[in-house]
Design an enzyme around this catalytic site. Sequence first.
Site, short mmCIF file in Angstrom:
data_model
loop_
_atom_site.label_atom_id
_atom_site.label_comp_id
_atom_site.label_asym_id
_atom_site.label_seq_id
_atom_site.Cartn_x
_atom_site.Cartn_y
_atom_site.Cartn_z
N SER A 59 0.93 -1.15 -0.09
CA SER A 59 -0.06 -0.10 -0.05
C SER A 59 0.82 1.18 0.09
CB SER A 59 -0.76 0.03 1.24
OG SER A 59 -1.55 -1.38 1.39
N1 SAH Z 1 -0.34 -4.87 3.87
C1 SAH Z 1 0.34 -5.20 2.81
C2 SAH Z 1 -0.52 -5.02 1.42
C3 SAH Z 1 -1.53 -5.83 1.30
S1 SAH Z 1 -1.99 -6.13 -0.59
C4 SAH Z 1 1.64 -4.47 3.00
O1 SAH Z 1 1.79 -3.81 3.76
O2 SAH Z 1 2.41 -4.79 1.83
C5 SAH Z 1 -3.51 -7.08 -0.03
C6 SAH Z 1 -2.99 -8.61 0.10
O3 SAH Z 1 -4.19 -9.47 0.73
C7 SAH Z 1 -2.57 -9.30 -0.89
O4 SAH Z 1 -1.27 -9.78 -0.42
C8 SAH Z 1 -3.58 -10.53 -1.20
O5 SAH Z 1 -2.75 -11.84 -1.63
C9 SAH Z 1 -4.18 -10.21 0.16
N2 SAH Z 1 -5.38 -11.25 0.15
C10 SAH Z 1 -6.36 -11.40 -0.41
N3 SAH Z 1 -7.34 -12.09 -0.06
C11 SAH Z 1 -6.79 -12.40 1.22
C12 SAH Z 1 -7.32 -13.45 2.08
N4 SAH Z 1 -8.67 -13.74 1.96
N5 SAH Z 1 -7.02 -13.72 3.24
C13 SAH Z 1 -5.77 -13.36 3.28
N6 SAH Z 1 -4.87 -12.48 2.15
C14 SAH Z 1 -5.64 -12.00 1.50
#
Ligand code: SAH
Length: 213
Positions: A59
Amino acid sequence: MEREREALVNSLVRRGYIVSANVEEAMRRVPREEFVLERLRRDAYVDTPLPIGVGQTISAPHMVAIMAEKLDLEPGHKVLEIGSGSGYHAAVVAEMVAPGGHVYTIERIEPLASFAEENLKRTGYKDSVTVIMGDGSKGLKEHAPFDRIFVACSAPDVPAPLTEQLADGGKMLVPVGGRMYQDLICVERRGSRYLKKSHGGCVFVPLIGEFGY
Ligand code: SAH
């Protein structure tokens, strides 16, 4: 890189994204360059999301700041993050809940769970953050209830299991809406009542899972 980090945090303060001392301190401490792909290191302090592989992104720093401000984090809090990605956001939150707090973060894509875990280990967050592989839309019953929950991906609605796993007096942030654009929703639990508030627009990658898309 430290000069770049200082400059970015200063700009987040100037632009009004960072208001609280604990958010500012946490973002001054966590080295974002350790959470991006090697070839993108020199862009680590540009205020933008960056690709981390598998179609996912870390993000933008201003979004991490907005969410950290809205969550009212305190030392000792037990926190759940859905969507570990790079692990950066979890590290910022771990700084804010220390001492005594803990962050559990769930990631559904295995290579990213490993990426987050390695990044967190290398930067000294091994003991304050636990990375778990799985479908975070179901929450993490075995460690519930949580003082704070935040979802770093977008959901069609607030996932019911997450609401159930929120401690009394707890707060949750979740981007809710369509796949292209969402509202950042805050859910606050007061006994059996749940107060919902919108904090405006945001754009996240989708939450894929049983209680997501
Ligand atoms: N917080 C992260 C950015 C997250 S991007 C950072 O600081 O880098 C969103 C993430 O959510 C992605 O890696 C994606 O694979 C994950 N995601 C999507 N659906 C999900 C689920 N049901 N359970 C766990 N992770 C999930």
